[in-house]
Design a protein around this motif. Structure first.
Motif, mmCIF file in Angstrom:
data_model
loop_
_atom_site.group_PDB
_atom_site.id
_atom_site.type_symbol
_atom_site.label_atom_id
_atom_site.label_comp_id
_atom_site.label_asym_id
_atom_site.label_seq_id
_atom_site.Cartn_x
_atom_site.Cartn_y
_atom_site.Cartn_z
ATOM 1 N N ARG A 85 -17.382 -5.089 1.465
ATOM 2 C CA ARG A 85 -18.480 -5.865 0.965
ATOM 3 C C ARG A 85 -19.902 -5.476 1.461
ATOM 4 N N ALA A 86 -19.812 -5.318 3.093
ATOM 5 C CA ALA A 86 -21.064 -4.891 3.618
ATOM 6 C C ALA A 86 -21.410 -3.519 3.047
ATOM 7 N N THR A 87 -20.635 -2.531 2.738
ATOM 8 C CA THR A 87 -20.927 -1.274 2.005
ATOM 9 C C THR A 87 -21.926 -1.760 0.667
ATOM 10 N N ILE B 227 -23.023 8.666 -3.332
ATOM 11 C CA ILE B 227 -22.711 8.522 -4.742
ATOM 12 C C ILE B 227 -21.361 8.301 -5.349
ATOM 13 N N GLU B 228 -20.352 8.752 -4.670
ATOM 14 C CA GLU B 228 -18.922 8.325 -4.823
ATOM 15 C C GLU B 228 -18.689 6.820 -4.551
ATOM 16 N N SER B 229 -19.262 6.230 -3.431
ATOM 17 C CA SER B 229 -18.904 5.095 -3.193
ATOM 18 C C SER B 229 -19.815 4.143 -4.319
ATOM 19 N N ALA B 230 -20.963 4.664 -4.659
ATOM 20 C CA ALA B 230 -21.677 3.985 -5.760
ATOM 21 C C ALA B 230 -20.924 4.013 -7.017
ATOM 22 N N LEU B 231 -20.202 5.002 -7.571
ATOM 23 C CA LEU B 231 -19.980 5.138 -8.925
ATOM 24 C C LEU B 231 -18.404 4.391 -8.893
ATOM 25 N N TYR B 232 -17.522 4.444 -7.808
ATOM 26 C CA TYR B 232 -16.572 3.835 -7.735
ATOM 27 C C TYR B 232 -16.761 2.124 -7.944
ATOM 28 N N THR C 169 -24.387 -5.781 6.500
ATOM 29 C CA THR C 169 -24.495 -4.610 5.676
ATOM 30 C C THR C 169 -24.136 -3.273 6.560
ATOM 31 N N LEU C 170 -24.476 -2.080 6.146
ATOM 32 C CA LEU C 170 -24.396 -0.946 7.111
ATOM 33 C C LEU C 170 -25.472 -0.757 7.724
ATOM 34 N N ILE D 43 -17.642 5.261 3.280
ATOM 35 C CA ILE D 43 -16.239 4.437 3.342
ATOM 36 C C ILE D 43 -16.222 3.687 2.452
ATOM 37 N N GLY D 44 -17.078 3.316 1.531
ATOM 38 C CA GLY D 44 -16.770 2.431 0.594
ATOM 39 C C GLY D 44 -16.098 3.071 -0.720
#
Length: 879
Positions: free
Chosen positions: A478-480, A511-516, A759-760, A782-783
């Motif tokens: 959630r923080a991510t 970007i991967e954390s974003a798109l997942y 948040t991070l 990590i997200g």
């Protein structure tokens, strides 16, 4: 007409009945340019997409047919003339329009029919898209402004009265602004967007927004009102990035066309011209960077209504066009997405109150207050508080360089009119904060409900979900996401308070954390267009985008500006859509060629290095050269995809040359160590494919031992944080990766969370004295890793968009249940398990029209591939 509506209604009822049948395949979630029923599109060949609702095992689309027409009845009756693809034997769910040339200002209706695995056909609901200007020559309005210069503080207000004498069929407002705006018709604000239009390189590209305003017009007199803000166009506050010296800087201006179509078929356009009048009002100062100053005593009540007397308002002036490229803003807009109430109120005295909203966020605030006329109220927004309870902004105001103290950082100023309760909502600004200190020069009475916070960000749909039996993982995820959304305001930023800059490194690292987790393609496509606007002819990019000129220095190298390759490639992986990669192909090529010319041996030190490390410092030449390899590899793969055989050969050879040069200089083949052997130097080559195949196990073991020797703690900066979990979990060290990810003592991600972070952060050390924003996304990998390292959900670059899903789940000791869901272009992928009596019940859902390869450990410890068709699959495994 009545028969038309009856036909459509009966068709909808029949389709709904079909949808409830379990053995039916229905096309759903239709989008055009990744938006639902968009208006104001500028593209001549929009992308049309859908998903299949089919819960049967092995669900598959075997054929499809698309109908597009300007008459919805033609589409319903399947006799479209604008575009009829005919039946196509294909499982594709993403198509690029290829019918008759689309006309501006035209609404098109479309639907798709699909044939399922048994050859049965069903159809979707009818959807629509509407074109906008399509070309700058369609504009009838003129750019106008008031007669003030860039230093004048009060915001300009504009209005124009016009009459409507016939019945209105439809009306669209098209508005483009250099700066920010709010549009009003007959006293009511149009739309719910915040901070429109999105920030661009204003002297090279401007965006316009389209609104359906049919219901807001009335017969007789009407009035349009426009309020302009400075935004990034006229940066009056000073900071180290020199935005006040941007080449585009000027007083805000706008151009507007209100296109009215009457029931009799006639068309009228009411535009921005000399008939408009202008004045100032209660918004006496506004800065996207510092804050807003509002004097309620100067409010011109009803300024955008018919009844208002504008006899003392002044004439407008014409202005030149900021750029020759004015295009539609085709993206999810910034909106108020969440309302956050006060968690705790600390009354210091009768003139000072501190509101705690219980979470860090990017947002705006609404104050409701009573007081004497002339009372000055200040609202200071910050992430921290001093021991005495007051708000501390010392961690985020370090780059602000105020010329005068009357423009304090992250502080709004309101001057009361006096009398009844007054309200003040921030305009043309947002802040990063958890706490708000409200001070007044006269006593005021405030309660919890006096101040409300609103979380604002690009309103992108959430597509990823994580839930586990470990509360730390849940809170970290959630923080991510909170950090990501706080830093997604029309473009990806580093932080929502201190800078608000589009730092390239922060964006591609996350970007991967974003798109997942989020459907952000529309925002990234806009931002990569900013990259193309900013790129120098020789290929060089700045490390903040957009920029007024800052960022073309000596450190804007590969570990940061590889966004030009990494983000389009990841969009291709996650969406199966090559358009952005194609749009950026020549830009990637120019970028790689520039580095190649300046690094003939294959190694480069161009970059910032492993930013904000815990302790150890990695070789900049090693990490930057790895990113050089990544960019060359992406370019080679793109060349192959687009049939550019010569480029494919050339850049494949370049990638091999770089890889060999890195291993020749930095890899000790006897020990399996890279450079000095710190975590980043081992993780980065391992994750990005530099390590020779026969040495991966040794390098991964060395990395794992480095982590174990530090008590499962991190010793990395941003480049290492991106790589380390993936390097471990993808190379046989998943248990070490899991323990590292779930660590809660310093230095670790979890250490932030157990110490109250929502948040991070920008620094691993909570006591750090620099690099200390409390809302950053640069450590946010990590997200995304939760989906990969535990859920095991990976895209396949040879079958992108999750057409083929790679599944490598990991079941760590101590985690009793886990669930990862990702709503891919084909539908929702689910990877979950539950521990029951020493057995793991593992469930995976593969969406319709997709397939997967699952790797589960067998009795020998090897990963045996299992081919999975669409549907739900359940496996029982021994712990």
């Amino acid at each position: 007409m009545k028969n038309h509506f009856l036909y459509v209604a009966l068709w909808l009822i029949g389709t709904c009945i079909q949808a409830r049948q379990s053995d039916v395949c229905i096309p759903v979630d239709l989008t055009c340019e990744y938006l639902v029923n968009p208006i104001g599109l500028d593209v001549s060949n929009p992308r049309l997409a859908w998903k299949l609702q089919d819960f049967r095992s092995g669900a598959l689309q075997t054929a499809c047919r698309i109908w597009v027409d300007t008459d919805s009845l033609n589409v319903v009756k399947e006799r479209a003339t604008v575009w009829d693809t005919g039946k196509r034997e294909s499982d594709r769910i993403l198509w690029t329009y290829a019918g008759s040339a689309l006309q501006p200002f035209t609404k098109y209706y479309w639907k798709v029919s699909v044939w399922d695995k048994d050859g049965k056909s069903t159809s979707s609901f009818v959807q629509s898209f509407e074109t906008g200007m399509m070309d700058i020559s369609q504009w009838q309005g003129t750019w106008i402004s008031d007669n003030h210069d860039i230093y004048y503080k009060p915001a300009p207000y504009f209005r124009r009265v016009f009459e409507i004498e016939k019945s209105v069929k439809s009306a669209r407002a098209y508005i483009t602004v250099a700066g920010l705006y709010e549009l009003y018709i007959n006293g009511c604000r149009v739309g719910n967007h915040i901070l429109d239009p999105m920030y661009t390189r204003y002297d090279r590209r401007n965006l316009y927004v389209t609104y359906d305003v049919t219901s807001q017009l009335q017969r007789g007199k009407n009035v349009m009102g426009v309020l302009l803000g400075n935004g990034w166009y006229n940066h009056q506050s000073l900071a180290v990035w020199n935005f006040h010296n941007a080449p585009w800087r000027n007083r805000p201006a706008f151009c507007l066309d209100l296109k009215i179509v009457y029931e009799d078929g006639s068309i009228e356009v009411v535009s921005s011209d000399k008939d408009w009048k202008t004045s100032t009002g209660s918004l006496i100062s506004n800065s996207i960077y510092t804050g807003v100053h509002y004097d309620a005593r100067q409010e011109q009540k009803g300024w955008s209504t018919i009844e208002f007397n504008d006899s003392e308002w002044e004439d407008v002036i014409y202005r030149s066009v900021p750029s020759q490229k004015i295009v539609a803003q085709q993206m999810h807009p910034i909106r108020v997405v969440d309302t956050v109430n006060t968690a705790k109120l600390n009354r210091i005295n009768d003139t000072t109150y501190v509101f705690d909203f219980g979470r860090n966020m990017a947002g705006i605030t609404l104050l409701k207050v009573r007081g004497e006329s002339g009372t000055i109220i200040r609202l200071k927004h910050g992430e921290r508080i001093y021991p005495n309870g007051l708000v501390d902004v010392s961690n985020i105001d370090v780059y602000c360089q105020p010329v005068v103290l009357s423009d304090p950082f992250q502080t709004d100023i309101m001057i009361l009119r006096g009398g009844e309760e007054e309200k003040f909502l921030t305009k043309f600004n947002y802040k990063g904060f958890r706490y708000v200190e409200v001070t007044s020069n006269n006593p005021i009475e405030l309660v919890n409900e006096s101040l409300t916070a609103y979380f604002i960000h690009s309103d992108v749909p959430q597509v990823g979900f994580i839930h586990t039996s470990d509360s730390l993982i849940n809170r970290l995820w959630r923080a991510t996401n909170n950090s990501y959304l706080s830093n997604f305001v029309g473009y990806p930023t580093d932080c929502p308070q201190r800078e608000k800059n589009g730092w390239t490194g922060d964006a591609h690292l996350a970007i991967e954390s974003a798109l997942y987790n989020f459907d952000g393609i529309t925002v990234y496509e806009k931002w990569l267009a900013d990259h193309r606007d900013e790129q120098q002819p020789n290929g060089v990019l700045p490390d903040i985008i957009p920029t007024g000129g800052w960022g073309y220095g000596s450190d804007n190298g590969l570990d940061w500006t590889s966004t030009i390759a990494i983000i389009p490639w990841n969009i291709y992986l996650f969406y199966g859509d090559s358009k952005l990669l194609s749009d950026c192909y020549e830009n990637i090529k120019r970028y790689v060629d520039y580095v190649d010319r300046n690094s003939p041996g294959g190694l480069t030190s161009w970059g910032r290095g492993d930013w904000v490390p815990v302790e150890s410092h990695a070789s900049v030449e090693l990490t930057s050269s790895v990113y050089f390899y990544v960019d060359a590899t992406i370019l080679a793969r793109a060349a192959k995809l687009f049939g550019k055989c010569g480029d494919y050969t050339r850049y494949s050879a370049l990638a091999k040359k770089i890889k060999d040069a890195i291993n020749e200089k930095y890899l000790n083949k006897k020990t399996g160590m890279y450079a000095s052997g710190v975590q980043t130097e081992l993780a980065v080559p391992l994750m990005w494919g530099i390590v020779p195949e026969d040495m991966k196990e040794m390098v991964a073991y060395n990395l794992a031992q480095e982590v174990v020797n530090r008590g499962y703690h991190l010793d990395v900066g941003v480049l290492g944080a991106k790589a380390i979990l993936n390097a471990l979990s993808e190379n046989g060290q998943s248990e070490v990766a899991y323990k590292l990810a779930c660590q809660d003592t310093y230095p670790s991600w979890g250490h932030w969370i157990v110490n109250g972070a929502t948040t991070l952060l920008e620094n691993w050390d909570l006591q750090a004295t620099r690099d200390i924003s409390d809302n950053h996304m640069m450590f946010g990998e990590i997200g995304g890793w939760f989906f990969k390292g535990l859920g095991g959900i990976y895209p396949d670059w040879e079958n992108p968009g999750f057409k083929h899903i790679i599944l490598r789940p990991y079941f760590p000791e101590g985690l009793n249940n886990f669930e990862a869901r990702h709503n891919s272009p084909y539908g929702e992928i689910c990877s979950k398990w539950e521990l029951k009596r020493n057995k793991i019940i593992y469930t995976v859902v593969v969406p319709a029209n997709s397939c997967a390869t699952l790797y589960l450990p067998d009795r020998t410890g090897q990963n045996t591939p299992v081919k999975l068709a669409a549907g739900e699959h359940v496996f029982t495994l021994k712990r």
